[in-house]
Structure formats: C-alpha cells, structure tokens
Design a protein around this motif. Structure first.
Motif, PDB file in Angstrom:
ATOM      1  N   LEU A 468       0.797  -1.226   0.000  1.00 57.80           N
ATOM      2  CA  LEU A 468       0.000   0.000   0.000  1.00 57.80           C
ATOM      3  C   LEU A 468       0.834   1.284   0.000  1.00 57.80           C
ATOM      4  CD1 LEU A 468      -3.019  -0.941   2.262  1.00 57.80           C
ATOM      5  CD2 LEU A 468      -3.106  -0.222  -0.113  1.00 57.80           C
ATOM      6  N   PRO A 469       1.899   1.421   0.831  1.00 54.06           N
ATOM      7  CA  PRO A 469       2.670   2.671   0.779  1.00 54.06           C
ATOM      8  C   PRO A 469       3.249   2.955  -0.603  1.00 54.06           C
ATOM      9  CG  PRO A 469       3.216   1.435   2.762  1.00 54.06           C
ATOM     10  CD  PRO A 469       2.384   0.526   1.912  1.00 54.06           C
ATOM     11  N   ALA A 470       3.739   1.921  -1.290  1.00 56.76           N
ATOM     12  CA  ALA A 470       4.290   2.133  -2.628  1.00 56.76           C
ATOM     13  C   ALA A 470       3.188   2.491  -3.618  1.00 56.76           C
ATOM     14  CB  ALA A 470       5.038   0.880  -3.089  1.00 56.76           C
ATOM     15  N   LEU A 471       2.027   1.858  -3.502  1.00 53.71           N
ATOM     16  CA  LEU A 471       0.916   2.161  -4.403  1.00 53.71           C
ATOM     17  C   LEU A 471       0.451   3.607  -4.240  1.00 53.71           C
ATOM     18  CD1 LEU A 471      -1.167  -1.133  -4.045  1.00 53.71           C
ATOM     19  CD2 LEU A 471       0.260  -0.460  -5.981  1.00 53.71           C
ATOM     20  N   LYS A 472       0.580   4.147  -3.034  1.00 53.57           N
ATOM     21  CA  LYS A 472       0.171   5.535  -2.799  1.00 53.57           C
ATOM     22  C   LYS A 472       1.107   6.540  -3.466  1.00 53.57           C
ATOM     23  CE  LYS A 472      -2.342   4.910   1.557  1.00 53.57           C
ATOM     24  NZ  LYS A 472      -2.388   5.225   3.003  1.00 53.57           N
ATOM     25  N   THR A 473       2.278   6.093  -3.905  1.00 50.36           N
ATOM     26  CA  THR A 473       3.198   7.007  -4.595  1.00 50.36           C
ATOM     27  C   THR A 473       2.917   7.076  -6.092  1.00 50.36           C
ATOM     28  OG1 THR A 473       4.888   5.293  -4.973  1.00 50.36           O
ATOM     29  CG2 THR A 473       4.994   6.509  -2.892  1.00 50.36           C
ATOM     30  N   MET A 474       1.954   6.293  -6.584  1.00 51.62           N
ATOM     31  CA  MET A 474       1.549   6.401  -7.985  1.00 51.62           C
ATOM     32  C   MET A 474       0.935   7.777  -8.248  1.00 51.62           C
ATOM     33  SD  MET A 474      -0.381   2.780  -8.789  1.00 51.62           S
ATOM     34  CE  MET A 474       0.502   1.270  -9.150  1.00 51.62           C
ATOM     35  N   SER A 475       0.990   8.205  -9.501  1.00 51.22           N
ATOM     36  CA  SER A 475       0.230   9.394  -9.881  1.00 51.22           C
ATOM     37  C   SER A 475      -1.250   9.004  -9.986  1.00 51.22           C
ATOM     38  CB  SER A 475       0.720   9.933 -11.221  1.00 51.22           C
ATOM     39  OG  SER A 475       0.421   9.008 -12.266  1.00 51.22           O
ATOM     40  N   ALA A 476      -2.117  10.005 -10.017  1.00 50.41           N
ATOM     41  CA  ALA A 476      -3.552   9.723 -10.132  1.00 50.41           C
ATOM     42  C   ALA A 476      -3.849   8.962 -11.423  1.00 50.41           C
ATOM     43  CB  ALA A 476      -4.345  11.025 -10.081  1.00 50.41           C
TER      44      ALA A 476
END
Length: 645
Positions: A468-476
């Motif tokens: 989850l923390p890495a996925l939150k660094t994706m752009s919209a």
C-alpha cells in the motif's frame, strides 16, 4: 508462564476515545468562556477609562459583542487548523521537519526501522503506515499521527535510530501502534485543532506586538508623538494577557487527555511484543541521554501530546505535563510485567507451527473458533502475530521484497495475486493485460508470478498490506490505469471469486479515497432499525458462507439475530439472493453506521460464521474485508493456529 494482563478490547478503547472527545469539547467550551470573560473585562475597563463613565459591571450589549468576536475568532482558528490537518498524519510529520523514508533505502538504520514498522503493521492487521524521520532531532522520541489507520504515519527522531537497539525500537514502535489501534490519533488531531483555536487570541496579540516592533523608525516616532500607537500597544498587550488564559487551558487540556493514554499504550506495547525490557530500556536511555527526548522544532509545543515521551523542557508544574514521568512509566512496566523480564521471548509452540514450510501453499483448511475470543483479538494483536509477521518478511524472496516497495513492482504483485490457478483462465487474464498494459509492467508480472504462486492466500493478503505505501506514490493517472488492470483480471472469466472480491475491496477501499475517486465515509445511521435489511442480508450471506445445510444455516442466522437483539423473527435469505453484489451493497450502507452498531453487527457476524466453532480460510478472508469497512483491524490467523484452546 502466567498469562499477560489484559487491557480493554478494541471496542472499549474506541468508546473510551469517544468519551475523551466529549470531555475535550467540555474543556474547550470552558476555556472559551473564560477567554470571553477576560476580553469582556478588558473591553469594559477600556470603555470606562476613555468615557470616564461608570455604568456597572454588567453591560449585556458589550458582553454579547465580546462573546461574538471571541467565538468567531476561536472557531476560525480551530477550523483552519483542522482543515490543514485533514490531509492526515503526513501533514503533522512535515510540519515537525519529518523526511519520508525511501522504501528501497540502503541505509541499515532506515531498513531496520522499515522492517520493524512493517512487522507491527502486519501483526496488527492495519495497512503499513508511511514512515518519517525527524533528521534534525538528536533526542529519542517518536509519534503516530493520522485520522484513521489508512492515512496514519509513524515518525521517529534521528536519536531513536542511533541510540536504540532493535528490541528497544520495537517497543517504541509497538507503543505508537497502540495509539493507532486505540483511536488516539484522531483525538490528538482534534485536540491540536481546538487548542489552536483557544490560543489564537494570544497569537494575534503577539503578531500585533511584532508588527509594531518591526515598523520603520519614522513611523514609530510618529506614533509616539501622536499617541496613535499607544492604543494599539495596549490592545496587543491585553490580547496577549487574555490569550494566556487559552495557553493555560491548552496545557491543562493536553495533560488531562494524554497522560492516562500513555500508560495504556505502554501496557498494550508490552502485551504485543512480550518484551517489557525493550520498552523499559528505551525509556532508561532517554533519561541518560544528554539530548533526552526534547524536540527542537518550533512546532513542538502544539504537537507535544503526540509524542512517545515529553517533547518539551520539563514542566515546573507537573499538572501541565502531557506525559507521566519516565521513572513512573518504567516502574509500572517492571512491576506489572516482572515475570517476563529476562525470560525467553519465544512463544511456546509458535516456532513449530511456523516453520519455513508453513509459508508455502495453503495452511490448514480451518481452525477452531470461539467468537468471543475472535472479538477480543480485534485491534489487540498478540505476541504470536508479531513473530509471524517477522518470519513472513524474512522468508519472502528477495525480488518480492524489492518489488513491494516501489510502485511498478507493487502494482505487478497485486495483479499476480489475482491470476487464476486454472491455466485457461490465466491465459485469458494475461491476454487482456497485454492489450492495455505497459511492456515493462508485463515483464514485472512474468518475473513475480512464479514467486507469488507458491504463497498461501493469508500471506498474499499480507503482501497487499505491505504494497500500500508504494501504491500511494503512484500518480492519479497511474492509479486509474492500475485499477482498470485489476478489473480486467477479475472480469476475464466473467465471474467474481470471493478472494478476488476481498482483494479488490481491501485495495480500492483504502486507495480510492486517497486518490480522490471516492469520498470518505460519514456516519449516517445511529439506530439498528435504519440498517435492518442490510444486517439481514449480511448475516444471511455469512450463514450460507459458513454452512451448507439449510437447517444449520437457519440456526446460525437465528443465533446471530439474538446477538443483535432482534425483536421479531426473520428467516434467512435464499441462497441465490446472497451473491457478491448483495454483499457489496449491504457493506456499503453498513459502513456508514455508528461505531456501536458496527460492533453489534460484527459480533453477530462472528456468531453466525462461528456457530460450528470453526473458521475456514475463505471465511477469515471475508471477515477481514468486512472488518476493514467497519474500521476494525483484524490480526492475521496464524498458520496452524488453534484459537480458543
């Protein structure tokens, strides 16, 4: 070995946090009343001084004007701060000088911190929080902040990393996780907003004084000659004096709310880690360290109630301290858990149940379950879960450990979890991705899938939490495309399996709000009668999920209704109506119920599933998805675990 002393369960802690909020509002109103009285008195004195006319102490018109002005300013200051903090814990960490830890860091201290936080998160059943380091702080301190576990952050000082051993660091992090689980984070953010509101009068006076002091020499001379600066100076001084009523109440409120919660967090941390020496030694090192626990950042005062130990200079009046004395905390830990100090930290039988083989393939098909014990574990991770989480991370293949910490790899890992075991379906899924996904993303999937295929489903859900923390660094844009990839994988065989629903529900429930594709849930329903039909739908689904024979299903359903206190007799819904769309609709509405109602429904659901005194892997997965929407963190069911023996 005697059993560890129990603390309040998750639901009791949440209720206690809500009672603290009521107490906080009362103290806030009391503080505002005294500030209004101070402002009224100052204005009345000034009016008498200039008018040379005395009309008595009570002037209703003047009082109402003073009250209106103070209330407007205080509410403005409160709402401004609360809105600024609405972005979650990251805002607090950045305000205090925190720097995010890079997920793929090579720094050994940072890597050790990352591993400890991941272990605590997986063992607690909450998403892995973002991690910050206060690089400019040599003292030993830490805090957790956020509105709820999904947007929580954990921050530690540089002194924490340099001075503490792994066991000591784990004790500190476990203490902070107890604040995450006990509902203290939201309370602390509200407290920060309210205190900003009641301090705003003093802040305005200070700004006015600074403005006069920083004016040009010529303007100051003109003010002195004309006397025009004197009223402003007096007004600024009066605002500061009256504002310090707010300072007094701010310190009093923080100490009243925070101190007892620290004792509870210490107790929960020891029960979690089964290592009182780790936490006690961390506290002792703070006493010995020259820098102690002091935070040098100028915002330390307003956030002092967030920290592990007192972040300010020692208060000369103990009444105003936001934390209990370190010596008292150490004494309590050593006295209450002296049977564990110096003892073997392993859990009897846990290592035998968690050998390397248990991390490949499926665990046992079911484990015995007593619903009451399962409820006790919500938000209350046990030592076995901490051992499980550490072993899980240590046994992950290196490519998985690397992929889970960066957005491309984390997205590919989640996709791998959704690939079917049937080769024909898997071929259709991959063909669908080939038409839409980037070639590099497909290469990552090809590399990771053979490694994830050997993991059992409970460990796959753990990977989801870690990603989850890495996925939150994706752009919209990247997240929207990734979300489409998930939908293609699920829809490839034109049916939705329960595990696919669980993955999608856990993921989108946590990330859609973060990427502003959905609004945060609000509490809309405060009576069970308002969500009665959705309760019956959910309980019917759980009854059919846990049992096969109609008579047994009906019996389980009726037992669940008794827990809910239903006054009428109802029949379980037909099996063909209990599909995943029905489940999704029911959960969506029930997630907007008040917390006491969620507790009652979750307890009824456990009784429904556990009426045969066992829980299957599929049922455990479904319970976790429901618990997520109910904001109830559920620790993992351990491989080979026997609950209730």
């Amino acid at each position: 070995m005697p059993p560890l002393r129990s603390t309040m369960d998750f639901f009791q802690n949440q209720a206690a946090a809500r009672r603290k909020t009521v107490w906080l509002v009362f103290l806030f109103i009391l503080a505002v009343f005294f500030i209004i009285s101070g402002v009224y008195g100052a204005v009345l004195y000034g009016w008498m001084y200039y008018s040379k006319e005395w009309r008595g102490w009570w002037q209703p018109g003047l009082f109402y004007k003073a009250a209106t002005g103070v209330v407007a300013v205080v509410l403005l200051g409160t709402f401004y701060k609360i809105m600024a903090l609405s972005k979650g814990g990251a805002k607090v960490a950045e305000m205090l000088g925190g720097v995010p830890v890079a997920p793929l860091t090579n720094d050994p201290d940072h890597r050790r911190l990352l591993n400890v936080v991941e272990e605590m998160a997986l063992a607690s059943g909450v998403p892995v929080p973002q991690i910050f380091i206060l690089e400019d702080e040599p003292g030993i301190n830490a805090f957790a902040a956020g509105l709820k576990p999904d947007d929580a952050v954990v921050a530690v000082t540089r002194g924490c990393l340099q001075e503490l051993s792994r066991d000591e660091l784990q004790g500190v992090i476990a203490h902070e996780f107890s604040h995450i689980l006990n509902g203290d984070m939201r309370l602390n953010l509200r407290l920060m907003g309210m205190i900003n509101g009641i301090l705003i009068i003093a802040i305005i006076g200070r700004v006015m004084l600074r403005g006069m002091g920083s004016g040009s020499g010529r303007s100051r001379v003109r003010s002195r000659k004309g006397g025009g600066g004197l009223p402003i100076l007096l007004a600024a001084l009066i605002l500061m004096i009256v504002g310090y009523i707010g300072v007094f109440f701010g310190k009093l409120i923080k100490s009243a709310i925070s101190r007892q919660r620290e004792f509870l967090a210490d107790a929960a941390a020891v029960q979690f880690t089964r290592n009182p020496s780790g936490l006690a030694e961390a506290l002792k090192k703070i006493n010995r360290l020259v820098a102690g626990s002091r935070i040098l950042n100028p915002h330390a005062e307003e956030a002092s109630h967030f920290f592990f130990v007192n972040a300010l200079s020692s208060s000369f009046i103990r009444l105003f301290s936001t934390h209990p004395p370190i010596e008292e905390r150490i004494q309590r830990i050593q006295m209450d858990y002296r049977e564990l100090i110096g003892s073997d930290k392993t859990i009897p039988g846990i290592e035998a149940r968690m050998g390397t083989a248990s991390f490949a393939g499926e665990p046992a098909g079911f484990v015995p379950l007593k619903p009451g014990l399962f409820i006790d574990r919500v938000g209350a991770p046990q030592p076995g879960q901490a051992v499980y989480a550490r072993r899980l991370i240590e046994n992950l293949a290196l490519p998985i450990q690397e992929a889970v910490h960066e957005p491309l790899g984390a997205g590919a890992l989640v996709c791998c979890l959704l690939f079917s075991k049937e080769e024909s379906v898997r071929r259709l899924q991959f063909q669908g991705l080939q038409r839409a996904a980037d070639p590099g993303f497909l290469d990552e999937i090809r590399m990771l899938f053979p490694l994830t295929a050997t993991l059992g489903k409970p460990h796959q859900l753990a990977l989801l939490d870690m990603a989850l923390p890495a996925l939150k660094t994706m752009s919209a844009f990247q997240y929207r495309e990734f979300r489409k990839h998930l939908q293609r994988l699920i829809a490839a065989d034109k049916r939705v399996e329960l595990f696919e629903y669980v993955i999608q529900s856990l993921l989108t429930g946590r990330l859609d709000v973060f990427f502003k594709l959905a609004q945060p849930k609000k509490t809309r329903y405060h009576a069970l009668e308002q969500v009665k039909m959705e309760c019956f739908e959910l309980l019917s689904i759980l009854a059919w999920q846990g049992h096969k024979e109609t008579a047994v299903v009906q019996e389980a359903f009726q037992k669940a209704l008794q827990v809910l206190g239903a006054k009428q007799t109802f029949s379980v819904f037909a099996k063909e109506k209990c599909d995943l769309p029905c489940l999704e609709r029911a959960i969506h509405r029930l997630s907007e119920a008040s917390f006491p109602i969620k507790k009652a429904i979750f307890q009824a659901g456990l009784v429904c599933i556990g009426s045969d005194n066992r829980i299957t892997l599929a049922e455990a997965e479904l319970l976790r998805a429901i618990a997520h929407h109910f904001d109830c963190p559920v620790p993992p069911v351990l491989p080979g675990e026997i609950a209730g023996v």
